[in-house]
Design a protein around this motif. Structure first.
Motif, short mmCIF file in Angstrom:
data_model
loop_
_atom_site.label_atom_id
_atom_site.label_comp_id
_atom_site.label_asym_id
_atom_site.label_seq_id
_atom_site.Cartn_x
_atom_site.Cartn_y
_atom_site.Cartn_z
N THR A 153 -50.42 -27.55 5.41
CA THR A 153 -49.68 -26.86 6.31
C THR A 153 -48.84 -25.63 5.94
O THR A 153 -48.98 -24.49 6.11
CB THR A 153 -48.87 -27.74 7.54
N VAL A 154 -47.94 -26.15 4.83
CA VAL A 154 -47.24 -25.29 4.44
C VAL A 154 -47.81 -24.03 3.74
O VAL A 154 -47.60 -22.90 3.71
CB VAL A 154 -46.05 -26.06 3.25
N ARG A 155 -48.88 -24.52 2.95
CA ARG A 155 -49.72 -23.38 2.15
C ARG A 155 -50.45 -22.54 3.06
O ARG A 155 -50.37 -21.33 2.83
CB ARG A 155 -50.86 -24.21 1.23
N TYR A 156 -50.95 -23.12 4.03
CA TYR A 156 -51.74 -22.33 5.03
C TYR A 156 -50.63 -21.07 5.78
O TYR A 156 -50.98 -20.04 5.75
CB TYR A 156 -52.20 -23.20 6.08
N VAL A 157 -49.31 -21.71 5.94
CA VAL A 157 -48.57 -20.83 6.57
C VAL A 157 -48.16 -19.67 5.96
O VAL A 157 -48.11 -18.55 6.11
CB VAL A 157 -47.28 -21.65 7.29
N THR A 158 -47.83 -20.08 4.59
CA THR A 158 -47.60 -19.53 3.66
C THR A 158 -48.28 -18.18 3.12
O THR A 158 -48.11 -17.25 2.57
CB THR A 158 -46.80 -19.93 2.41
N GLY A 159 -49.87 -18.80 3.42
CA GLY A 159 -50.58 -17.82 3.10
C GLY A 159 -50.73 -16.79 3.81
O GLY A 159 -51.65 -15.76 3.68
N LEU A 160 -50.37 -16.68 5.36
CA LEU A 160 -50.41 -15.92 6.30
C LEU A 160 -49.37 -15.04 6.03
O LEU A 160 -48.39 -15.28 5.73
CB LEU A 160 -50.19 -16.42 7.78
N ALA A 161 -49.50 -13.86 6.55
CA ALA A 161 -48.21 -13.04 6.60
C ALA A 161 -47.34 -13.44 7.61
O ALA A 161 -47.72 -13.88 8.67
CB ALA A 161 -48.56 -11.42 6.97
N VAL A 162 -46.12 -13.61 7.47
CA VAL A 162 -45.14 -14.06 8.45
C VAL A 162 -45.37 -13.32 9.86
O VAL A 162 -45.41 -13.82 11.13
CB VAL A 162 -43.68 -13.96 8.23
N ARG A 217 -40.65 -18.12 8.54
CA ARG A 217 -40.07 -17.60 7.71
C ARG A 217 -39.33 -18.25 6.60
O ARG A 217 -39.33 -18.22 5.48
CB ARG A 217 -38.79 -16.53 8.29
N ARG A 218 -38.80 -19.29 7.11
CA ARG A 218 -38.24 -20.34 6.48
C ARG A 218 -39.07 -20.94 5.18
O ARG A 218 -38.78 -21.30 4.05
CB ARG A 218 -37.49 -21.51 6.98
N LEU A 219 -40.34 -21.21 5.72
CA LEU A 219 -41.54 -21.89 4.94
C LEU A 219 -41.66 -20.93 3.56
O LEU A 219 -41.94 -21.08 2.72
CB LEU A 219 -42.55 -22.39 5.65
N LYS A 220 -41.97 -19.68 4.07
CA LYS A 220 -42.60 -18.71 3.34
C LYS A 220 -41.24 -18.41 2.57
O LYS A 220 -41.76 -18.20 0.94
CB LYS A 220 -42.72 -17.33 4.13
N ALA A 221 -40.14 -18.21 2.67
CA ALA A 221 -39.03 -17.85 1.87
C ALA A 221 -38.68 -19.10 0.84
O ALA A 221 -38.63 -18.82 -0.37
CB ALA A 221 -37.57 -17.87 2.74
N GLY A 222 -39.07 -20.33 1.24
CA GLY A 222 -38.80 -21.32 0.34
C GLY A 222 -39.82 -21.30 -0.74
O GLY A 222 -39.55 -21.58 -2.09
N VAL A 223 -41.19 -21.27 -0.31
CA VAL A 223 -42.26 -21.14 -1.41
C VAL A 223 -42.13 -20.08 -2.19
O VAL A 223 -42.32 -19.98 -3.61
CB VAL A 223 -43.65 -21.21 -0.58
N ASP A 224 -41.90 -18.85 -1.64
CA ASP A 224 -41.83 -17.72 -2.37
C ASP A 224 -40.61 -17.73 -3.38
O ASP A 224 -40.61 -17.11 -4.45
CB ASP A 224 -41.34 -16.28 -1.30
N GLY A 225 -39.62 -18.61 -3.19
CA GLY A 225 -38.47 -18.78 -4.00
C GLY A 225 -38.67 -19.91 -4.91
O GLY A 225 -37.85 -20.14 -5.77
N GLY A 226 -40.04 -20.27 -5.10
CA GLY A 226 -40.38 -21.07 -6.29
C GLY A 226 -40.35 -22.54 -6.05
O GLY A 226 -40.57 -23.32 -6.90
N ARG A 227 -40.06 -23.04 -4.86
CA ARG A 227 -39.98 -24.37 -4.52
C ARG A 227 -41.20 -24.94 -4.14
O ARG A 227 -42.02 -24.33 -3.67
CB ARG A 227 -38.80 -24.63 -3.57
N GLY A 228 -41.29 -26.14 -4.55
CA GLY A 228 -42.83 -26.79 -4.02
C GLY A 228 -42.72 -27.16 -2.62
O GLY A 228 -42.03 -27.29 -1.74
N PRO A 229 -44.12 -27.08 -1.86
CA PRO A 229 -44.22 -26.92 -0.42
C PRO A 229 -43.63 -28.36 0.01
O PRO A 229 -43.20 -28.31 1.20
CB PRO A 229 -45.82 -26.86 -0.34
N GLY A 230 -43.82 -29.36 -0.46
CA GLY A 230 -43.32 -30.50 -0.19
C GLY A 230 -41.93 -30.62 0.15
O GLY A 230 -41.16 -30.91 1.03
N ALA A 231 -41.20 -29.87 -0.90
CA ALA A 231 -39.67 -30.16 -0.68
C ALA A 231 -39.33 -29.01 0.28
O ALA A 231 -38.27 -29.16 1.11
CB ALA A 231 -39.11 -29.71 -2.26
N VAL A 232 -39.99 -27.86 0.38
CA VAL A 232 -39.63 -26.93 1.46
C VAL A 232 -39.90 -27.58 2.77
O VAL A 232 -38.86 -27.25 3.60
CB VAL A 232 -40.61 -25.61 1.09
#
Ligand SMILES: Cc1cc2nc3c(=O)[nH]c(=O)nc-3n(C[C@H](O)[C@H](O)[C@H](O)COP(=O)(O)OP(=O)(O)OC[C@H]3O[C@@H](n4cnc5c(N)ncnc54)[C@H](O)[C@@H]3O)c2cc1C
Length: 341
Positions: A153-162, A217-232
Motif C-alpha cells: 500500500t505504501v509503495r502504491y501510494v508513493t508511486g502515485l503523484a500525491v 503526503r506523509r507516506l510520500k515524504a517518508g519514503v522520499d526521505g529514504g526510510r523503508g515503507p514499513g517504518a514509514v
C-alpha cells in the motif's frame, strides 16, 4: 432501553427546595450521558441499513463489480468497528447510569457487557479492520487491492503523484460553498447554520479529505526521505486510524441525513431530525480540538456547538421513552425487574 426507563422512574435529590426529588433524566448531566448515545444508536442503525442495501446490490447482481465488492467489504469493516465500540461503551455508560442497581447480576448489565465486549475483537480486531478501510481510501479500491499488504500500500501510494490522491478531495471548495449557503454568509463565527445538515456534512467531509491528503503526503515524504515503507507506515498509523474513523463517521452521518430527508413531513421526521442534529453536533464536538487546530472552528463557534448539544438534549428528553420503545426490544430480552419496575 433499560437505562432510559430507569431514569424516568428513579428520583434522586431535591433540585430546589419543596419540589420533591427529581427524576434522573431531568438532570442535564444524565441527559448528556444517555441521549447522544441514543442518537448515535439511531445513526448507526441507518448506516447499517445502507450496508444492507449495498450488500443486496452487489449480491443480487444489480451493481456488482470487483471494485464494488471491495467497497462493500471496506464499508462493512468500518461499520463493524464503530458499531461494536459504540455497543460496549453504551453498555458501560448505561450500567453506571443505573447506579448500584445496574451492578446487580439480576439486572443483566454484566451479562450484556460480557456478550458485547468481545465483538470489538472477533470477526477482526477493530483497529486492524480500520486499517483495511484506510487502505481502500488510499488506493481508491484499486484493482491491485487484494495483493497489497501494508508495504504494498505504501509503495502504491508513493508511486502515485500525491496530486492524484488530492484530486479526489475538494474539501476546501466544499466548505466555501456551504459558507455561501449559510444565513449571514461570510460571518463564519456566528451560530447560524449549526442545524443545517449541509454544514454538518461539510465539516465531516473536510476532516476526512484533509486527513486523506495529509496521510498521502506523509507516506510520500517518508519514503522520499529514504526510510523503508514499513517504518514509514508504522510511524503514521495514528493518522491511518484517524482517517478511517473520519471516513466511517462521514458515511454514518450521510446515511442518517438521507434517512431523515426521505421521511414524509410529520412527527417522526421532526423527532429524527432532532436526533440527527444531536448526533452530528456531538460528533463534531468530540473532535473539536482537531477542527480548531485546522482552522475550521473558532472558540466561539465551538462553544456554540456545546450549547446547542445541551439544548438538543433538553428537546430530546420528552421523546426519550418513545424513542427506545420504537426499537421494540422484546420483554424477555429486557428482564431487569429492579430497573423497569
Ligand atoms: C471469543 C472469541 C471467539 C472467536 N471465534 C473465532 C472463530 O469462531 N473463528 C475464527 O476464525 N476466529 C475466531 N476468533 C479469533 C478472532 O477473529 C481474533 O482473535 C481476532 O481477529 C484478532 O486476532 P488476534 O487474536 O490474532 O489478535 P492480534 O492480531 O494478535 O492483535 C492483538 C492486538 O494487536 C493489534 N495489532 C495487530 N496487528 C496490528 C498491526 N498490523 N498494526 C497495529 N496493531 C496491530 C490489534 O489491534 C490488537 O489490539 C475468536 C476470538 C475470540 C476472542
Amino acid at each position: 432501553t433499560l437505562a432510559v426507563k430507569y431514569a424516568v422512574r428513579r428520583r434522586q435529590f431535591e433540585a430546589s427546595p419543596g419540589t420533591g426529588e427529581q427524576l434522573l433524566l431531568d438532570y442535564g448531566l444524565h441527559q448528556r450521558r444517555l441521549l447522544p448515545l441514543l442518537a448515535r444508536t439511531y445513526a448507526l442503525h441507518f448506516a447499517q441499513d445502507a450496508v444492507r442495501g449495498q450488500l443486496h446490490a452487489v449480491f443480487s447482481g444489480d451493481d456488482d463489480s470487483p471494485q464494488e465488492r471491495r467497497r462493500l467489504e471496506s464499508r462493512a469493516a468500518g461499520m463493524k468497528a464503530l458499531g461494536t465500540w459504540h455497543a460496549t461503551r453504551t453498555v458501560q455508560e448505561c450500567r453506571e447510569a443505573c447506579g448500584g442497581a445496574g451492578y446487580l447480576a439480576v439486572n443483566r448489565f454484566a451479562a450484556l457487557k460480557a456478550d458485547s465486549d468481545v465483538f470489538t475483537t472477533f470477526e477482526g480486531d477493530n483497529h486492524v479492520l480500520l486499517q483495511l478501510v484506510a487502505k481502500g481510501l488510499l488506493t481508491d479500491h484499486a484493482g491491485e487491492f487484494e495483493d497489497l499488504d501494508q508495504l504494498g500500500t505504501v509503495r502504491y501510494v508513493t508511486g502515485l503523484a500525491v496530486e492524484t490522491v488530492m484530486e479526489r478531495t475538494s474539501a476546501h471548495k466544499l466548505l466555501e460553498r456551504v459558507r455561501d449557503l449559510l444565513p449571514g454568509g461570510d460571518e463564519w463565527d456566528r451560530e447560524a447554520g449549526l442545524l443545517d445538515p449541509r454544514y454538518q456534512l461539510a465539516m465531516l467531509r473536510f476532516r476526512e479529505e484533509h486527513m486523506l491528503g495529509g496521510l498521502a503526503r506523509r507516506l510520500k515524504a517518508g519514503v522520499d526521505g529514504g526510510r523503508g515503507p514499513g517504518a514509514v507506515f508504522s510511524s503514521v498509523q495514528d493518522h491511518v486510524i484517524a482517517l478511517a474513523h473520519a471516513h466511517v463517521e462521514r458515511l454514518v452521518l450521510e446515511s442518517f441525513v438521507h434517512a431523515v430527508e426521505a421521511l414524509p413531513e410529520g412527527g417522526n421526521k421532526a423527532a429524527l431530525k432532532l436526533l440527527c442534529d444531536l448526533h452530528a453536533l456531538s460528533t463534531i464536538e468530540v473532535d473539536r480540538a482537531w477542527f480548531m487546530e485546522h482552522g475550521r472552528l473558532t472558540v466561539q463557534r465551538s462553544k456554540a456547538i456545546s450549547r446547542e448539544v445541551n439544548d438538543l438534549c433538553r428537546r430530546v428528553r420528552p421523546l426519550a421513552v418513545d424513542l427506545v420503545d420504537a426499537w421494540r426490544v422484546p420483554p424477555q430480552l429486557l428482564r431487569a425487574p429492579d430497573l423497569l419496575g
